[in-house]
Design a protein around this motif. Structure first.
Motif, short mmCIF file in Angstrom:
data_model
loop_
_atom_site.label_atom_id
_atom_site.label_comp_id
_atom_site.label_asym_id
_atom_site.label_seq_id
_atom_site.Cartn_x
_atom_site.Cartn_y
_atom_site.Cartn_z
N ASP A 49 0.82 -1.21 0.00
CA ASP A 49 0.00 0.00 0.00
C ASP A 49 0.86 1.26 0.00
O ASP A 49 0.58 2.21 -0.73
N ALA A 50 1.89 1.28 0.82
CA ALA A 50 2.77 2.45 0.88
C ALA A 50 3.44 2.69 -0.47
O ALA A 50 3.55 3.84 -0.92
N TYR A 51 3.88 1.64 -1.11
CA TYR A 51 4.54 1.76 -2.41
C TYR A 51 3.58 2.34 -3.45
O TYR A 51 3.92 3.27 -4.18
N VAL A 52 2.37 1.82 -3.49
CA VAL A 52 1.40 2.31 -4.48
C VAL A 52 1.00 3.76 -4.16
O VAL A 52 0.90 4.58 -5.07
N ARG A 53 0.81 4.08 -2.89
CA ARG A 53 0.47 5.46 -2.54
C ARG A 53 1.57 6.42 -2.96
O ARG A 53 1.30 7.50 -3.49
N VAL A 108 -2.48 16.55 3.00
CA VAL A 108 -3.81 16.48 3.64
C VAL A 108 -4.45 15.11 3.41
O VAL A 108 -4.99 14.50 4.32
N VAL A 109 -4.36 14.61 2.18
CA VAL A 109 -4.96 13.30 1.87
C VAL A 109 -4.27 12.20 2.67
O VAL A 109 -4.93 11.36 3.29
N LEU A 110 -2.94 12.20 2.67
CA LEU A 110 -2.23 11.13 3.39
C LEU A 110 -2.44 11.23 4.90
O LEU A 110 -2.65 10.22 5.57
N ARG A 111 -2.41 12.44 5.45
CA ARG A 111 -2.55 12.59 6.89
C ARG A 111 -3.99 12.40 7.38
O ARG A 111 -4.23 11.70 8.34
N LEU A 142 -2.32 8.56 7.98
CA LEU A 142 -0.90 8.29 8.20
C LEU A 142 -0.34 9.29 9.20
O LEU A 142 -0.81 10.42 9.32
N SER A 143 0.69 8.88 9.91
CA SER A 143 1.37 9.77 10.85
C SER A 143 2.19 10.79 10.08
O SER A 143 2.43 10.65 8.87
N VAL A 144 2.67 11.80 10.80
CA VAL A 144 3.53 12.80 10.17
C VAL A 144 4.78 12.13 9.63
O VAL A 144 5.22 12.39 8.50
N ALA A 145 5.36 11.22 10.41
CA ALA A 145 6.59 10.54 9.99
C ALA A 145 6.34 9.68 8.75
O ALA A 145 7.15 9.67 7.82
N ASP A 146 5.24 8.94 8.73
CA ASP A 146 4.92 8.10 7.57
C ASP A 146 4.67 8.94 6.33
O ASP A 146 5.09 8.60 5.23
N THR A 147 3.97 10.05 6.50
CA THR A 147 3.70 10.95 5.38
C THR A 147 5.00 11.53 4.84
O THR A 147 5.22 11.56 3.62
N ALA A 148 5.88 11.95 5.74
CA ALA A 148 7.17 12.49 5.32
C ALA A 148 7.97 11.44 4.55
O ALA A 148 8.56 11.75 3.51
#
Length: 165
Positions: A60-64, A120-123, A128-134
């Protein structure tokens, strides 16, 4: 992993996650046709990297990440800056408009710059957390916070009724 097992696991993943990923793509670009194009690009890239991505469990993270980057890349293309005309060519009948298409939120979201929209979409939509979004966007946590703050302020300004009068 044999080729047929690889393809079976890929097809199983895509079958299970396609609609969710399509909605993520729509949230990023605001157009179902562009969302389909973004998703197709992401799924082709996922297929190429499938054995590696599957081993790490980060599908999921890769596709996002691909969706976000492809959306930003598309918004930078010169032909995206073209203006529509008053006369349109004949087109097939449009599909019935879904509640998502009519959403005032999605319209306001599309008015945001691409990086603010992505944060905004990811968070807030995907949680997702700030760290994951970053990590997904390849930017610092402070940049995520500032883009998110500005994006949310712009959304509030657009969506909240004014207190004049």
């Amino acid at each position: 992993m044999s080729r047929s097992a690889r393809e079976t696991s890929y097809v199983d993943y895509v079958t299970a996650r396609r609609e969710h990923l399509r909605r993520v793509a729509y949230a990023l670009c605001g157009d179902w046709h562009r969302a389909d194009d973004l998703l197709q690009t992401a799924l082709v890239k996922l297929y190429v990297a499938w054995p590696r991505v599957r081993r790490t469990g980060s599908e999921d993270a890769y596709v996002r990440r691909i969706l976000v980057r492809a959306s930003i890349d598309e918004s930078r293309r010169p032909w995206r800056r073209e203006r529509p005309t008053d006369t349109l060519p004949d087109r097939p009948a449009a599909e019935p408009t879904s509640p998502e298409d009519r959403s005032e939120l999605f319209a306001a979201l599309q008015a945001l710059p691409p990086q603010q929209r992505a944060t905004v979409v990811l968070r807030h939509w995907l949680g997702l957390s700030v760290a994951d979004t970053a990590a997904e966007l390849g930017i610092s946590e402070g940049t995520v916070k500032s883009h998110t703050s500005r994006g949310l302020a712009a959304l509030r300004g657009t969506l909240e009724p004014s207190e004049t009068g």
